[in-house]
Motif scaffolding. Structure first.
Motif, short mmCIF file in Angstrom:
data_model
loop_
_atom_site.label_atom_id
_atom_site.label_comp_id
_atom_site.label_asym_id
_atom_site.label_seq_id
_atom_site.Cartn_x
_atom_site.Cartn_y
_atom_site.Cartn_z
N LYS A 61 41.82 -52.32 59.20
CA LYS A 61 41.14 -53.56 59.59
C LYS A 61 42.08 -54.76 59.47
CE LYS A 61 36.85 -54.21 58.28
NZ LYS A 61 35.62 -54.26 57.45
N LYS A 62 42.91 -54.75 58.42
CA LYS A 62 43.87 -55.85 58.25
C LYS A 62 44.91 -55.83 59.35
CE LYS A 62 43.49 -56.30 53.21
NZ LYS A 62 44.18 -56.10 51.90
N ALA A 63 45.34 -54.64 59.75
CA ALA A 63 46.33 -54.52 60.82
C ALA A 63 45.75 -55.04 62.14
CB ALA A 63 46.78 -53.08 60.97
N LEU A 64 44.49 -54.69 62.42
CA LEU A 64 43.84 -55.17 63.64
C LEU A 64 43.63 -56.68 63.58
CD1 LEU A 64 41.15 -52.39 64.28
CD2 LEU A 64 43.24 -52.80 65.59
N LEU A 65 43.29 -57.18 62.40
CA LEU A 65 43.08 -58.62 62.24
C LEU A 65 44.39 -59.38 62.47
CD1 LEU A 65 40.78 -60.55 61.52
CD2 LEU A 65 41.52 -60.43 59.13
N HIS A 66 45.48 -58.82 61.97
CA HIS A 66 46.80 -59.44 62.19
C HIS A 66 47.13 -59.46 63.67
CE1 HIS A 66 50.96 -60.57 61.53
NE2 HIS A 66 51.34 -59.53 62.23
N HIS A 86 47.56 -63.16 68.66
CA HIS A 86 47.32 -63.53 70.06
C HIS A 86 46.31 -64.66 70.22
CE1 HIS A 86 49.72 -60.24 71.73
NE2 HIS A 86 49.26 -59.51 70.74
N THR A 87 45.57 -64.98 69.18
CA THR A 87 44.62 -66.11 69.29
C THR A 87 45.21 -67.39 68.72
OG1 THR A 87 43.57 -65.47 67.19
CG2 THR A 87 42.58 -64.63 69.24
N ALA A 88 46.32 -67.29 68.00
CA ALA A 88 46.94 -68.48 67.40
C ALA A 88 47.31 -69.50 68.47
CB ALA A 88 48.18 -68.07 66.60
N ALA A 89 47.75 -69.02 69.64
CA ALA A 89 48.14 -69.93 70.73
C ALA A 89 46.95 -70.72 71.25
CB ALA A 89 48.78 -69.13 71.86
N LEU A 90 45.75 -70.21 70.99
CA LEU A 90 44.53 -70.90 71.43
C LEU A 90 43.95 -71.78 70.32
CD1 LEU A 90 42.83 -67.82 73.17
CD2 LEU A 90 44.15 -69.64 74.27
N VAL A 107 40.87 -65.81 63.11
CA VAL A 107 39.77 -64.92 62.73
C VAL A 107 39.96 -64.51 61.28
CG1 VAL A 107 38.65 -62.71 63.16
CG2 VAL A 107 39.52 -64.05 65.08
N ALA A 108 38.96 -64.75 60.47
CA ALA A 108 39.03 -64.38 59.06
C ALA A 108 38.02 -63.30 58.72
CB ALA A 108 38.78 -65.62 58.19
N ASP A 109 36.89 -63.27 59.45
CA ASP A 109 35.83 -62.32 59.18
C ASP A 109 35.58 -61.48 60.43
OD1 ASP A 109 33.56 -60.89 58.54
OD2 ASP A 109 32.57 -62.56 57.54
N MET A 110 36.22 -60.33 60.49
CA MET A 110 36.09 -59.47 61.67
C MET A 110 34.66 -59.00 61.88
SD MET A 110 38.13 -55.92 62.43
CE MET A 110 39.73 -56.68 62.23
N ASP A 111 33.91 -58.82 60.80
CA ASP A 111 32.55 -58.32 60.90
C ASP A 111 31.64 -59.28 61.64
OD1 ASP A 111 33.88 -56.67 59.13
OD2 ASP A 111 32.10 -56.28 57.92
N TYR A 134 40.36 -51.85 68.66
CA TYR A 134 41.36 -50.78 68.63
C TYR A 134 41.84 -50.46 70.05
CZ TYR A 134 43.51 -46.20 68.05
OH TYR A 134 44.40 -45.15 68.08
N ALA A 135 40.92 -50.45 71.02
CA ALA A 135 41.30 -50.19 72.41
C ALA A 135 42.29 -51.24 72.90
CB ALA A 135 40.06 -50.15 73.29
N LEU A 136 42.03 -52.52 72.57
CA LEU A 136 42.94 -53.60 72.94
C LEU A 136 44.29 -53.45 72.23
CD1 LEU A 136 40.42 -56.57 72.90
CD2 LEU A 136 41.67 -55.78 74.90
N PHE A 137 44.23 -53.14 70.95
CA PHE A 137 45.45 -52.97 70.17
C PHE A 137 46.28 -51.80 70.72
CE2 PHE A 137 47.45 -50.42 66.80
CZ PHE A 137 48.38 -51.32 66.31
N ASN A 138 45.62 -50.70 71.05
CA ASN A 138 46.31 -49.51 71.52
C ASN A 138 47.06 -49.76 72.82
OD1 ASN A 138 46.88 -46.81 70.79
ND2 ASN A 138 45.48 -46.06 72.35
N LYS A 139 46.52 -50.65 73.66
CA LYS A 139 47.16 -50.95 74.94
C LYS A 139 48.26 -51.99 74.79
CE LYS A 139 46.36 -52.64 79.62
NZ LYS A 139 45.36 -53.09 80.64
N HIS A 140 48.05 -52.98 73.92
CA HIS A 140 48.93 -54.14 73.90
C HIS A 140 49.83 -54.22 72.66
CE1 HIS A 140 47.14 -56.04 77.43
NE2 HIS A 140 45.96 -55.64 76.98
N LYS A 141 49.80 -53.22 71.80
CA LYS A 141 50.66 -53.25 70.62
C LYS A 141 52.12 -53.31 71.02
CE LYS A 141 50.39 -48.21 70.37
NZ LYS A 141 49.90 -47.05 69.63
N GLY A 142 52.88 -54.06 70.28
CA GLY A 142 54.30 -54.15 70.54
C GLY A 142 54.69 -55.15 71.60
N LYS A 143 53.69 -55.79 72.21
CA LYS A 143 54.02 -56.78 73.27
C LYS A 143 54.22 -58.15 72.66
CE LYS A 143 51.58 -54.39 76.99
NZ LYS A 143 50.55 -54.49 78.01
#
Length: 319
Positions: A213-218, A223-227, A231-235, A310-319
């Motif tokens: 969860k921390k990895a996904l939050l990071h 990607h939202t920092a530019a906006l 996000v602090a509470d994923m739930d 996770y689906a978003l992370f799996n596609k865009h990780k490393g970009k």
């Protein structure tokens, strides 16, 4: 979809044997073309291609007629593996098409992990020749590599005639070609065995779940920092759909007009509208999220939220 879309290789088709003297070719038995499991496999692959390439406004009707020039395969490679080759969009001559296919096949071989060339059941010549058998083998391999969660019909087998023409005559042999494995095999797992990775994750110890969860939050905050968002509470923070929509737009590279969603939703119906729009956008861009219900995310179901992230992370990780 009309059944006759797929019936291009007819029993009365004639084969020019002189055109492949000195080589072996596999010809699908006409009776096998009527096999319901083969028809279902072809329909599934056509549907998969069309959903994947919907953002490109590309529509495939025939596996035999629409893939031989490399255009569809090039766009699939781009969408599924983020590979952009320096090739012309429309290859009109046979020479240009073959050159384009050669570059595509070279990139696909790197990602499909085929080491032994004798095990590869397709090549540039066969694909360009509109060989249905080779095209099916290639597409099934691509699904297994890039979208293994897609359910292909199991145990699809067809009869083929292997023909070898030489100066001394014609040799032929009937064989059974396996396109997809039986459902009990590891290459075609049952839905229980092929459980969603997030479902598997949530069965682990709490500290392991928190690490993911921390990895996904990071990943999200990168990607939202530019906006100007954090996000602090994923739930809870994805329940109204706003951050989810902005994140999707940021990752997928498109702007979602503000009048299309509620920027400051106050009711469940407004939140549900936002989340539904977000999931529809993901499906339109090729994501497989059939098990996620918009209401679950609005209800702060962490499993549903994690599946989307996770689906978003799996596609865009490393970009």
């Amino acid at each position: 979809m009309e059944a006759d879309i797929f019936e291009y290789q007819k029993e009365e088709d004639t084969v020019d044997l002189e055109s492949f003297q000195g080589e072996k070719r596999k010809l699908i038995q006409p009776t096998s073309l009527q096999d319901p499991t083969l028809k279902k496999l072809k329909e599934t692959l056509v549907d998969w291609i069309n959903k994947t390439l919907k953002p490109e406004h590309i529509v495939v009707q025939s596996l035999e007629e629409d893939l031989y020039d490399g255009l569809v395969l090039h766009h699939l490679l781009s969408r599924l593996a983020d590979v952009h080759l320096p090739v012309e969009e429309m290859a009109l001559t046979s020479t240009a098409q073959i050159r384009k296919l050669e570059m595509i096949m070279e990139e696909l071989e790197k990602r499909l992990g085929r080491q032994d060339s004798s095990q590869i059941k397709w090549n540039v010549t066969l694909i360009h020749r509109k060989d249905l058998l080779a095209t099916l083998h290639l597409l099934v391999a691509m699904v297994r590599c890039f979208q293994p969660e897609l359910d292909l019909p199991p145990n699809v087998k067809i009869e083929v005639v292997e023909v070898e023409v030489s100066k001394s005559g014609i040799k032929s042999d009937v064989k059974v070609e396996i396109l997809t494995a039986e459902s009990s095999d590891t290459d075609s797992l049952s839905s229980t065995e092929r459980e969603d990775p997030i479902e598997q994750l949530l069965k682990l110890e709490a500290h392991k779940v928190n690490t993911v969860k921390k990895a996904l939050l990071h990943f999200v905050n990168q990607h939202t920092a530019a906006l100007g968002l954090q996000v602090a509470d994923m739930d809870k923070q994805f329940a109204d759909g706003v951050i989810l929509l902005l994140l999707i737009g940021q990752l997928e590279g498109f702007f979602i007009p503000l009048f299309d969603f509620n920027l400051t939703p106050v009711s469940d119906s407004e939140m549900l509208h936002n989340v539904t729009l977000a999931l529809d956008l993901l499906k339109d861009t090729g994501f497989q999220l059939s098990s996620v219900d918009p209401q679950d995310i609005v209800s702060q179901d962490i499993t549903a939220t994690l599946k989307v992230l996770y689906a978003l992370f799996n596609k865009h990780k490393g970009k």
